[in-house]
Structures are given as C-alpha cells and as structure tokens.
Design an enzyme around this catalytic site. Structure first.
Site, PDB file in Angstrom:
ATOM      1  N   ASP A 201       0.733  -1.098  -0.005  1.00 18.61           N
ATOM      2  CA  ASP A 201       0.146   0.003  -0.165  1.00 18.61           C
ATOM      3  C   ASP A 201       0.831   1.308   0.164  1.00 18.61           C
ATOM      4  O   ASP A 201       2.042   1.239   0.244  1.00 18.61           O
ATOM      5  CB  ASP A 201      -1.102  -0.103   1.183  1.00 18.61           C
ATOM      6  CG  ASP A 201      -1.897   1.082   1.285  1.00 18.61           C
ATOM      7  OD1 ASP A 201      -2.522   1.230   0.228  1.00 18.61           O
ATOM      8  OD2 ASP A 201      -2.140   1.825   2.296  1.00 18.61           O
TER       9      ASP A 201
ATOM     10  N   ASP B  57      -0.506   5.141   0.809  1.00 17.92           N
ATOM     11  CA  ASP B  57      -0.817   6.121   1.987  1.00 17.92           C
ATOM     12  C   ASP B  57      -0.646   5.412   3.044  1.00 17.92           C
ATOM     13  O   ASP B  57      -1.340   4.310   3.443  1.00 17.92           O
ATOM     14  CB  ASP B  57      -2.048   6.444   1.611  1.00 17.92           C
ATOM     15  CG  ASP B  57      -2.246   7.377   0.238  1.00 17.92           C
ATOM     16  OD1 ASP B  57      -1.445   8.408   0.281  1.00 17.92           O
ATOM     17  OD2 ASP B  57      -3.111   7.323  -0.656  1.00 17.92           O
TER      18      ASP B  57
END
Length: 349
Positions: A26, A28
C-alpha cells in the site's frame, strides 16, 4: 471457503523479503504520507529490491495515474516503473468494461487516474449526467478540492437508473497533517442522496486482488499495509500473508481488537520489518510470551503485561504477545478487553 482463524502473529525464521517473492505495498500510510516518504521506507525498499524481492505498489487511491505515482516514488528516491503500480482505478475500470459495451460513456466523479484507466479499457470518460447513452457512473477519490457539485452530478444520473461504481470505500486517508476524509466518505454522500449501492472494486474486495495478481504475476506475495479493513482484510480474502505496519491509520489498540479477517500474519513498526524475520509467540503459563514480554488476559477482561528481564525488551514483542492474548480471548468477548495500561507501558497507547 474455510480460512484459518488467526489467534497469534506468526513467526518467520527468514527475513520477510527472502521468504516472499513480491511485496504488494500500500502507499498512503506505508510508503508515504501527505506526499512525503515515511521514515525508513526508502532505504528498506531499496534493500529489499537489491536482494531480489519484486516490489509492487497497490493503492486504493484512484486520484493519480500509475505514471504519476511512479514519478512521485522516483522523486522520493524509490525508482519505480508505472507497470509496478496497481490502482483501484484500474480495477474498477476492468469491472465496468466487463459489464458495458465497448466505447460506452462513463460519468467520472474523481481524478485523472480514473479517466486514464477507463480509456485503457476502451471506455469514454464524460463529465455530465446529461450525456446521451450514459452507461455508468464511477466515483473515486478526487482530492481535497473536488467540487461538491460533482456529487450532485453523480446523483442525477444514479437516480435515473444509471449503474454506479466506486473505486473504493476507504472512509479516511492519511496525510501530512493527519487523517482526512477518503473516497468512502464521498460515496456516503451520494448514497444518502440516491439510496443506491455502488459496485466496489478496491481493497478488500476480489476485483482489486484479481487486478493485482493479473498485473504482477506474484507467486509468493506478501501484502504490506496500514489498514485492517482494506489491506489486511484484502489479504485474508485473497488467502495470502500480510504485514501490518504501524505508520498509518491502524494503532495498537485497534490491532488488539481486530476481528479474524482483520488480523495480519505479521506486525512491525515500519518497512524495516521487510528486512527482518518475525519472532515466535509461544504459550506461557496462562498467557503468551514473545521476546522478553508475557501477556495474559485476566478474567476481568484486563490485558496484563510483564517484562521477564530487567528492561530493554523490544516493545513490538510485547505488542505481539498482547495480540496473542487478546485474539485468543476474543472468542469470549473482545469488546470488553482493557489494554490501556499494558499499551501505556509499551509506549504504544
């Protein structure tokens, strides 16, 4: 489908970057926050790549194109090819393309990432609900400056019966100044105005996992994320292992209260965890021991933590032991567990 109910973080004798061929990362809250690299991310990813691990960046944020994300990562010191970036915009575009005619018009409520992904699938992005022959509405994160009128535009079309799709439904997004509303919050606005439900593509749902597998070809993937309800649940749904890093949305208390589909295989502070093995959590007396810490769930619902040595034990080992105690006790009633004192002792409250 039967899945193992995890009651403890797992051990790994090898460094994770050696045990798995591909890290599905991922962005963010894991690699960066508010556009700035998170501590230890750049050097950890460089070391993992140099030692042969393939890195792929899997994000529910549909705002930017893969090319823009790759450029940003390069500016942070993480050389990345656009093909190594997989977005929820790509996943939702594939989902729409499978259900409408080629060349169909799709109303876009979001950013350039959605428009590029739709064109990649032979669809035509448009801006008005009044377009003739509108086949779908797609909604993705459009950044903090997305005009309120765009939600009205989506509502006009959806209320006329046009099918509605959403890239993802993350309620929040981490940034440099803190936690901000995410695409899921915007989806709720349109849901209230229409009473409709969108088809959702992003993590933790199968379309995103399928898109990731198709684009990466990973054989032994490790999902790396900061959110229990997207990254970790997505790994659970895809039946692959996961590493939770504590640099984004999820804090230690939320981890202890995680229901089975939200429990990661491993937990670490940050991306340095990719370069290390994971210690074993073992039963000890009436609780669980990891490193120099022992955790017990008492009958009154309090999680108690004790340090075996004279100090200096890794607080993350204490958290791992607490996870085992909490997740085992959760079969009775996780909601009543009180971990405040134990987490304060670890400095992780």
């Amino acid at each position: 489908m039967t899945r193992q109910i995890r009651t403890s973080p797992a051990a790994c004798d090898q460094s994770l970057h050696q045990a798995y061929d591909t890290a599905l990362l991922d962005l963010d809250g894991v690699v960066y926050a508010g556009g700035r690299a998170i501590g230890h991310a750049v050097e950890s990813l460089a070391a993992a790549r140099a030692d042969g691990m393939h890195l792929a960046y899997v994000t529910n944020n549909a705002l930017r194109t893969p090319e823009a994300v790759a450029e940003h990562l390069g500016e942070l010191g993480i050389p990345t090819d656009a093909a190594e970036v997989i977005t929820s915009a790509q996943a939702v575009a594939r989902l729409i393309a499978e259900q409408v005619e080629p060349g169909s018009k799709v109303l876009v409520i979001g950013g350039e990432g959605l428009r590029v992904a739709l064109r990649e699938r032979g669809l035509v992005p448009v801006e008005s609900a009044d377009e003739e022959g509108l086949a779908a509405v797609v909604q993705g994160y459009g950044g903090p400056d997305l005009a309120w009128g765009r939600f009205a535009e989506a509502s006009y079309a959806i209320n006329r019966g046009v099918p509605w799709y959403a890239s993802n439904t993350d309620l929040t997004i981490p940034g440099a100044r803190g936690i901000a509303p995410g695409n899921g919050a915007a989806v709720e606005v349109v849901r209230i105005a229409t009473g409709a439900e969108p088809q959702v593509a992003g993590k933790p749902l199968p379309p995103m996992h399928r898109e990731t597998v198709l684009r990466t070809g990973a054989k032994r993937p490790l999902v790396v994320g900061d959110r229990l309800d997207t990254d970790i649940e997505g790994a659970f749904n895809g039946e692959v292992d996961s590493l939770l890093v504590l640099t984004g949305v999820t804090d230690a208390e939320q981890l202890l209260r995680a229901e089975p589909r939200h429990r990661p295989t491993y937990v670490d502070r940050d991306l340095r965890g990719l370069l290390a093995g994971q210690p074993e959590v073992v039963p000890a007396a009436e609780g669980f021991r990891c490193g120099g810490w022992t955790a017990v769930a008492l009958n009154n619902g309090v999680l108690e933590l004790s340090e075996d040595g004279g100090g200096g034990s890794d607080p993350l080992d204490g958290l791992r032991a607490l996870c085992a105690a909490a997740w085992t006790a959760a079969a009775e009633d996780v909601c009543t567990l009180d971990a405040a004192k134990a987490l304060a002792r670890l400095g992780l409250q």
